[in-house]
Design a protein around this motif. Structure first.
Motif, PDB file in Angstrom:
ATOM      1  N   GLN A  41      -0.008   0.993  11.106  1.00 20.30           N
ATOM      2  CA  GLN A  41       0.031   1.079   9.646  1.00 20.30           C
ATOM      3  C   GLN A  41       0.242  -0.287   9.003  1.00 20.30           C
ATOM      4  O   GLN A  41      -0.281  -0.553   7.919  1.00 20.30           O
ATOM      5  CB  GLN A  41       1.134   2.043   9.190  1.00 20.30           C
ATOM      6  N   GLU A  42       0.991  -1.148   9.664  1.00 15.86           N
ATOM      7  CA  GLU A  42       1.246  -2.486   9.114  1.00 15.86           C
ATOM      8  C   GLU A  42      -0.060  -3.207   8.792  1.00 15.86           C
ATOM      9  O   GLU A  42      -0.140  -3.969   7.818  1.00 15.86           O
ATOM     10  CB  GLU A  42       2.058  -3.296  10.127  1.00 15.86           C
ATOM     11  N   GLU A  45      -1.288  -1.938   5.517  1.00 13.54           N
ATOM     12  CA  GLU A  45      -0.428  -2.482   4.469  1.00 13.54           C
ATOM     13  C   GLU A  45      -0.850  -3.901   4.110  1.00 13.54           C
ATOM     14  O   GLU A  45      -0.932  -4.265   2.928  1.00 13.54           O
ATOM     15  CB  GLU A  45       1.029  -2.461   4.928  1.00 13.54           C
ATOM     16  N   LYS A 292       3.278   9.201   4.826  1.00 11.99           N
ATOM     17  CA  LYS A 292       3.927   7.979   5.290  1.00 11.99           C
ATOM     18  C   LYS A 292       3.334   6.749   4.605  1.00 11.99           C
ATOM     19  O   LYS A 292       4.054   5.833   4.186  1.00 11.99           O
ATOM     20  CB  LYS A 292       3.775   7.850   6.811  1.00 11.99           C
ATOM     21  N   ASP A 295       4.388   6.810   0.865  1.00 12.47           N
ATOM     22  CA  ASP A 295       5.796   6.399   0.738  1.00 12.47           C
ATOM     23  C   ASP A 295       5.915   4.882   0.775  1.00 12.47           C
ATOM     24  O   ASP A 295       6.655   4.287  -0.026  1.00 12.47           O
ATOM     25  CB  ASP A 295       6.637   7.004   1.870  1.00 12.47           C
ATOM     26  N   TRP A 296       5.197   4.258   1.700  1.00 11.22           N
ATOM     27  CA  TRP A 296       5.227   2.791   1.765  1.00 11.22           C
ATOM     28  C   TRP A 296       4.707   2.190   0.457  1.00 11.22           C
ATOM     29  O   TRP A 296       5.307   1.261  -0.104  1.00 11.22           O
ATOM     30  CB  TRP A 296       4.366   2.292   2.932  1.00 11.22           C
ATOM     31  N   TYR A 297       3.609   2.728  -0.042  1.00 13.62           N
ATOM     32  CA  TYR A 297       2.985   2.210  -1.256  1.00 13.62           C
ATOM     33  C   TYR A 297       3.920   2.338  -2.461  1.00 13.62           C
ATOM     34  O   TYR A 297       4.098   1.391  -3.239  1.00 13.62           O
ATOM     35  CB  TYR A 297       1.683   2.988  -1.491  1.00 13.62           C
ATOM     36  N   ASN A 299       7.157   2.520  -2.497  1.00 11.87           N
ATOM     37  CA  ASN A 299       8.333   1.672  -2.351  1.00 11.87           C
ATOM     38  C   ASN A 299       8.016   0.186  -2.418  1.00 11.87           C
ATOM     39  O   ASN A 299       8.898  -0.622  -2.723  1.00 11.87           O
ATOM     40  CB  ASN A 299       9.028   1.976  -1.018  1.00 11.87           C
ATOM     41  N   SER A 300       6.755  -0.170  -2.158  1.00 14.20           N
ATOM     42  CA  SER A 300       6.372  -1.581  -2.127  1.00 14.20           C
ATOM     43  C   SER A 300       5.847  -2.081  -3.457  1.00 14.20           C
ATOM     44  O   SER A 300       5.980  -3.261  -3.782  1.00 14.20           O
ATOM     45  CB  SER A 300       5.324  -1.810  -1.037  1.00 14.20           C
TER      46      SER A 300
END
Length: 301
Positions: A41-42, A45, A292, A295-297, A299-300
């Motif tokens: 996933q990184e 991102e 998942k 959620d990253w998006y 929070n970032s």
């Protein structure tokens, strides 16, 4: 295809082919890489973060911040937050940003209307296509109006995607997009950093857009519609590496689904005049877990 820098960004191309039908249909199937037995996933991102400026900043802003990568990212985040779209909760803007990366890396396209930038300035710009790009090839050009969806299932996205595309191809909407492109100074700002955008091409574009204001029929042969669908995929969630078996499974599924999609497209868009003169592209990116990534998006950004 003008160029392919996707692999260097860690994105593998599974299928890049023309799907036979009565009009021009292309399937571009993509896959993220795996590392240590897991879907990385990184890497996605980084791809989104690296291409946020194309979606969130005007060419003038990007030019002013050249050499200042942190400032570019911060200003991009500010513009993204100020666009205040409810789609952030669903992750659809994440797909929009990813599409800008595909257009830049795979087609060497120039962002004519950075949608996130204009969403914060005028409600008119928030309507219509999710992306607007210019592709220059063989001393000629084409205009690409993109549509994005981010769904739990691939086939679930087909109907809403076609509904959105049908609305986008409405004559009034196409005139609006044409007017936006014609009235922006983005071409001048893009030209300073993109030598392929010569005075000859720029004048040709402006002359063409003026003609298209009189009849949208002249616009359609120059028009490409990339439809990008990010989707949850059981094959991807169960895979541990980019193996031939994984690749072959995606090829089979995506070829089958693309044929189904383009058959649906023929039926759904049959009332659009000169539909056969428009080029359609289906871009697919399978992911293991939508929540998942969203959620990253959230929070970032």
């Amino acid at each position: 295809v003008i160029g392919n820098k996707m692999k260097r960004a860690g994105i593998e191309i599974i299928v890049d082919t023309i799907v036979e039908n009565n009009t021009v249909h292309q399937l571009l199937s993509l896959s993220n890489i795996f590392e240590n037995g897991s879907w990385k996933q990184e890497n996605i991102e980084h791809f989104i973060g690296n291409h946020l400026p194309e979606a969130a900043l005007s060419a003038k802003e990007r030019n002013a911040l050249i050499g200042e990568p942190f400032s570019i990212l911060q200003q991009s985040k500010i513009n993204l937050r100020q666009s205040t779209s409810t789609s952030k909760a669903e992750g659809s803007e994440l797909a929009e940003i990813f599409l800008y990366g595909i257009m830049k890396k795979h087609y060497s396209a120039l962002p004519l209307v950075p949608k996130i930038f204009y969403k914060q300035n005028s409600r008119d710009y928030a309507k219509g296509a999710d992306s607007v790009h210019l592709v220059i090839e063989n001393n000629d050009f084409s205009i690409w109006l993109g549509e994005c969806k981010f769904y739990n299932g691939l086939s679930d996205a087909f109907k809403p995607a076609l509904v959105s595309v049908k609305e986008l191809l409405n004559t009034t909407k196409l005139h609006k997009e044409n007017s936006i492109i014609s009235n922006l100074q983005e071409l001048d700002n893009l030209q300073s950093k993109n030598p392929q955008l010569t005075d000859e091409i720029k004048n040709k574009i402006r002359s063409f857009m003026e003609d298209s204001k009189r009849s949208i029929d002249t616009f359609k042969p120059k028009l490409h519609v990339p439809i990008f669908i990010m989707h949850e995929c059981g094959i991807t969630s169960s895979a541990t590496e980019f193996s031939n078996n994984y690749k072959n499974q995606l090829v089979d599924v995506h070829n089958k689904e693309a044929t189904d999609f383009f058959n649906k497209k023929v039926n759904e868009l049959s009332t659009i005049h000169n539909i056969e003169s428009i080029h359609f592209h289906l871009f697919l990116l399978p992911i293991p877990d939508k929540s998942k990534l969203v959620d990253w998006y959230q929070n970032s950004f």
